[in-house]
Write a protein that holds these residues in place. Structure first.
Motif, PDB file in Angstrom:
ATOM      1  N   GLN A  82       0.831  -1.216   0.000  1.00  0.00           N
ATOM      2  CA  GLN A  82       0.000   0.000   0.000  1.00  0.00           C
ATOM      3  C   GLN A  82       0.864   1.264   0.000  1.00  0.00           C
ATOM      4  OE1 GLN A  82      -2.423  -0.924   3.522  1.00  0.00           O
ATOM      5  NE2 GLN A  82      -4.124  -1.338   2.122  1.00  0.00           N
ATOM      6  N   TYR A  83       1.971   1.171  -0.694  1.00  0.00           N
ATOM      7  CA  TYR A  83       2.944   2.255  -0.749  1.00  0.00           C
ATOM      8  C   TYR A  83       2.324   3.575  -1.200  1.00  0.00           C
ATOM      9  CZ  TYR A  83       7.306   4.559  -2.149  1.00  0.00           C
ATOM     10  OH  TYR A  83       8.333   5.434  -2.297  1.00  0.00           O
ATOM     11  N   ARG A  84       1.492   3.527  -2.223  1.00  0.00           N
ATOM     12  CA  ARG A  84       0.891   4.755  -2.755  1.00  0.00           C
ATOM     13  C   ARG A  84      -0.079   5.381  -1.751  1.00  0.00           C
ATOM     14  NH1 ARG A  84       2.318   0.965  -5.467  1.00  0.00           N
ATOM     15  NH2 ARG A  84       3.546   1.201  -7.347  1.00  0.00           N
ATOM     16  N   ALA A  85      -0.866   4.554  -1.096  1.00  0.00           N
ATOM     17  CA  ALA A  85      -1.793   5.064  -0.077  1.00  0.00           C
ATOM     18  C   ALA A  85      -1.022   5.652   1.106  1.00  0.00           C
ATOM     19  CB  ALA A  85      -2.721   3.949   0.391  1.00  0.00           C
ATOM     20  N   PHE A 123      -8.589  10.393   2.448  1.00  0.00           N
ATOM     21  CA  PHE A 123      -8.882   8.960   2.364  1.00  0.00           C
ATOM     22  C   PHE A 123      -9.449   8.589   0.994  1.00  0.00           C
ATOM     23  CE2 PHE A 123      -8.739   9.398   7.026  1.00  0.00           C
ATOM     24  CZ  PHE A 123      -7.803   8.410   7.288  1.00  0.00           C
ATOM     25  N   LEU A 124     -10.279   9.453   0.426  1.00  0.00           N
ATOM     26  CA  LEU A 124     -10.788   9.204  -0.934  1.00  0.00           C
ATOM     27  C   LEU A 124      -9.631   9.173  -1.932  1.00  0.00           C
ATOM     28  CD1 LEU A 124     -14.049  11.340  -1.225  1.00  0.00           C
ATOM     29  CD2 LEU A 124     -13.842   8.901  -1.705  1.00  0.00           C
ATOM     30  N   SER A 125      -8.700  10.111  -1.785  1.00  0.00           N
ATOM     31  CA  SER A 125      -7.553  10.174  -2.692  1.00  0.00           C
ATOM     32  C   SER A 125      -6.661   8.941  -2.535  1.00  0.00           C
ATOM     33  CB  SER A 125      -6.736  11.440  -2.429  1.00  0.00           C
ATOM     34  OG  SER A 125      -7.492  12.590  -2.709  1.00  0.00           O
ATOM     35  N   ALA A 126      -6.381   8.558  -1.294  1.00  0.00           N
ATOM     36  CA  ALA A 126      -5.555   7.374  -1.047  1.00  0.00           C
ATOM     37  C   ALA A 126      -6.223   6.124  -1.606  1.00  0.00           C
ATOM     38  CB  ALA A 126      -5.300   7.224   0.452  1.00  0.00           C
ATOM     39  N   CYS A 127      -7.510   6.037  -1.421  1.00  0.00           N
ATOM     40  CA  CYS A 127      -8.276   4.904  -1.925  1.00  0.00           C
ATOM     41  C   CYS A 127      -8.236   4.883  -3.454  1.00  0.00           C
ATOM     42  CB  CYS A 127      -9.705   5.001  -1.409  1.00  0.00           C
ATOM     43  SG  CYS A 127     -10.611   3.469  -1.483  1.00  0.00           S
ATOM     44  N   MET A 128      -8.395   6.062  -4.050  1.00  0.00           N
ATOM     45  CA  MET A 128      -8.385   6.155  -5.510  1.00  0.00           C
ATOM     46  C   MET A 128      -7.056   5.691  -6.089  1.00  0.00           C
ATOM     47  SD  MET A 128      -7.313   8.083  -8.342  1.00  0.00           S
ATOM     48  CE  MET A 128      -6.712   9.586  -7.632  1.00  0.00           C
ATOM     49  N   VAL A 129      -5.930   6.131  -5.535  1.00  0.00           N
ATOM     50  CA  VAL A 129      -4.642   5.743  -6.111  1.00  0.00           C
ATOM     51  C   VAL A 129      -4.363   4.257  -5.888  1.00  0.00           C
ATOM     52  CG1 VAL A 129      -3.621   8.048  -6.089  1.00  0.00           C
ATOM     53  CG2 VAL A 129      -3.298   6.573  -4.105  1.00  0.00           C
ATOM     54  N   ILE A 158      -3.216  10.537 -15.426  1.00  0.00           N
ATOM     55  CA  ILE A 158      -2.542   9.338 -14.904  1.00  0.00           C
ATOM     56  C   ILE A 158      -3.050   8.098 -15.627  1.00  0.00           C
ATOM     57  CG2 ILE A 158      -2.311   7.826 -12.903  1.00  0.00           C
ATOM     58  CD1 ILE A 158      -2.510  10.357 -11.193  1.00  0.00           C
ATOM     59  N   SER A 159      -4.360   7.996 -15.798  1.00  0.00           N
ATOM     60  CA  SER A 159      -4.934   6.820 -16.468  1.00  0.00           C
ATOM     61  C   SER A 159      -4.374   6.682 -17.877  1.00  0.00           C
ATOM     62  CB  SER A 159      -6.456   6.936 -16.515  1.00  0.00           C
ATOM     63  OG  SER A 159      -6.981   6.933 -15.213  1.00  0.00           O
ATOM     64  N   LYS A 160      -4.268   7.795 -18.570  1.00  0.00           N
ATOM     65  CA  LYS A 160      -3.711   7.781 -19.926  1.00  0.00           C
ATOM     66  C   LYS A 160      -2.247   7.352 -19.891  1.00  0.00           C
ATOM     67  CE  LYS A 160      -2.748  10.715 -23.870  1.00  0.00           C
ATOM     68  NZ  LYS A 160      -2.349  12.054 -24.237  1.00  0.00           N
ATOM     69  N   ARG A 161      -1.478   7.912 -18.966  1.00  0.00           N
ATOM     70  CA  ARG A 161      -0.054   7.579 -18.895  1.00  0.00           C
ATOM     71  C   ARG A 161       0.161   6.117 -18.515  1.00  0.00           C
ATOM     72  NH1 ARG A 161       3.508  11.693 -15.583  1.00  0.00           N
ATOM     73  NH2 ARG A 161       5.129  10.367 -16.509  1.00  0.00           N
ATOM     74  N   LEU A 162      -0.649   5.600 -17.592  1.00  0.00           N
ATOM     75  CA  LEU A 162      -0.527   4.191 -17.207  1.00  0.00           C
ATOM     76  C   LEU A 162      -0.747   3.281 -18.420  1.00  0.00           C
ATOM     77  CD1 LEU A 162      -2.469   4.272 -13.822  1.00  0.00           C
ATOM     78  CD2 LEU A 162      -0.021   3.817 -14.085  1.00  0.00           C
ATOM     79  N   GLY A 195       8.392   6.120 -16.095  1.00  0.00           N
ATOM     80  CA  GLY A 195       7.720   7.334 -15.622  1.00  0.00           C
ATOM     81  C   GLY A 195       6.216   7.229 -15.771  1.00  0.00           C
ATOM     82  N   ASP A 196       5.776   6.667 -16.884  1.00  0.00           N
ATOM     83  CA  ASP A 196       4.342   6.530 -17.121  1.00  0.00           C
ATOM     84  C   ASP A 196       3.720   5.430 -16.262  1.00  0.00           C
ATOM     85  OD1 ASP A 196       4.325   8.576 -18.976  1.00  0.00           O
ATOM     86  OD2 ASP A 196       4.394   7.259 -20.722  1.00  0.00           O
ATOM     87  N   LYS A 197       4.370   4.279 -16.196  1.00  0.00           N
ATOM     88  CA  LYS A 197       3.791   3.115 -15.519  1.00  0.00           C
ATOM     89  C   LYS A 197       3.885   3.188 -14.003  1.00  0.00           C
ATOM     90  CE  LYS A 197       4.249  -1.037 -16.722  1.00  0.00           C
ATOM     91  NZ  LYS A 197       4.724  -2.378 -17.028  1.00  0.00           N
ATOM     92  N   THR A 198       4.946   3.785 -13.489  1.00  0.00           N
ATOM     93  CA  THR A 198       5.199   3.727 -12.052  1.00  0.00           C
ATOM     94  C   THR A 198       5.227   5.105 -11.403  1.00  0.00           C
ATOM     95  OG1 THR A 198       6.480   1.714 -12.414  1.00  0.00           O
ATOM     96  CG2 THR A 198       6.766   2.800 -10.305  1.00  0.00           C
ATOM     97  N   ALA A 199       6.089   5.956 -11.904  1.00  0.00           N
ATOM     98  CA  ALA A 199       6.316   7.253 -11.248  1.00  0.00           C
ATOM     99  C   ALA A 199       5.086   8.158 -11.294  1.00  0.00           C
ATOM    100  CB  ALA A 199       7.515   7.962 -11.884  1.00  0.00           C
ATOM    101  N   SER A 200       4.289   8.079 -12.352  1.00  0.00           N
ATOM    102  CA  SER A 200       3.128   8.977 -12.461  1.00  0.00           C
ATOM    103  C   SER A 200       2.144   8.748 -11.313  1.00  0.00           C
ATOM    104  CB  SER A 200       2.420   8.797 -13.808  1.00  0.00           C
ATOM    105  OG  SER A 200       1.862   7.504 -13.932  1.00  0.00           O
ATOM    106  N   LEU A 201       1.911   7.511 -10.958  1.00  0.00           N
ATOM    107  CA  LEU A 201       0.963   7.212  -9.878  1.00  0.00           C
ATOM    108  C   LEU A 201       1.561   7.528  -8.505  1.00  0.00           C
ATOM    109  CD1 LEU A 201      -1.901   6.261  -9.427  1.00  0.00           C
ATOM    110  CD2 LEU A 201      -1.105   3.909  -9.472  1.00  0.00           C
TER     111      LEU A 201
END
Length: 196
Positions: A48-51, A70-76, A141-145, A171-177
């Protein structure tokens, strides 16, 4: 890496408990098979690194995580898990985090559809923030992923990735998120766009 993540998450252990309850409630569906698969995902969840980054950054200016945090953490976190489900189908993976991958238990169709369900839930979460700036961040982010994953497939087929293309893909797959996790956590308590 796990040891470092445990150390940085210690100051927010109560926040993480609240986040895990929030996330479980946030993912609940009226469709039983969705709940079964999501319970399995929650049971086998990652670090849960991103959260964690999102919640830590919500405290940067001395505040505490709020509903928007919490909404933002949940979203990512949801967005990250959705990409993993799709990646496992694309890569024909058998194992995820030491457990059988969703596509190996419930097959590719359900794995893709649960990934889509999670993307939809991420959209619902970001819309609850009622902030076009946050929606813009999620859209990009969705586009970059997607672009990063497709670029990886393209370069694997052609076997000709340059160092610059590799860093773009990462950068797109990992760093953007990861960067969005930090930004959205901070933004949830400040609304200061200059850091975006």
């Amino acid at each position: 890496m796990s040891k470092i993540i445990k150390e940085i998450s210690l100051p927010i252990s109560k926040d993480l408990e609240k986040f895990n309850k929030f996330m479980k409630e946030n993912l609940r569906s009226d469709v039983q098979i969705i709940n079964s698969i999501l319970n399995y995902i929650l049971k086998t969840r990652g670090k849960q690194y991103r959260a964690i980054l999102c919640l830590l950054c919500s405290r940067l200016m001395g505040g505490k995580p709020n509903n928007k945090s919490f909404l933002s953490a949940c979203m990512v976190e949801i967005l990250h898990v959705a990409t993993l489900l799709h990646d496992d189908v694309v890569d024909d993976s058998n194992i995820r985090r030491g457990w059988p991958a969703i596509n190996k238990i419930w097959k590719n169709k359900l794995s893709i559809l649960i990934g889509d369900y999670l993307f939809s839930q991420a959209l619902i979460n970001i819309s609850k923030l009622n902030d076009l700036h946050c929606i813009d961040i999620l859209s990009n982010i969705s586009k970059r992923l997607s672009e990063g994953e497709i670029m990886q497939i393209e370069k694997a087929m052609k076997k000709n990735m340059t160092e610059q293309e590799y860093f773009k893909m990462v950068g797109d797959k990992t760093a953007s998120l990861i960067s969005a996790s930090c930004y959205l956590g901070f933004y949830s308590n400040t609304k200061d766009k200059k850091f975006g």
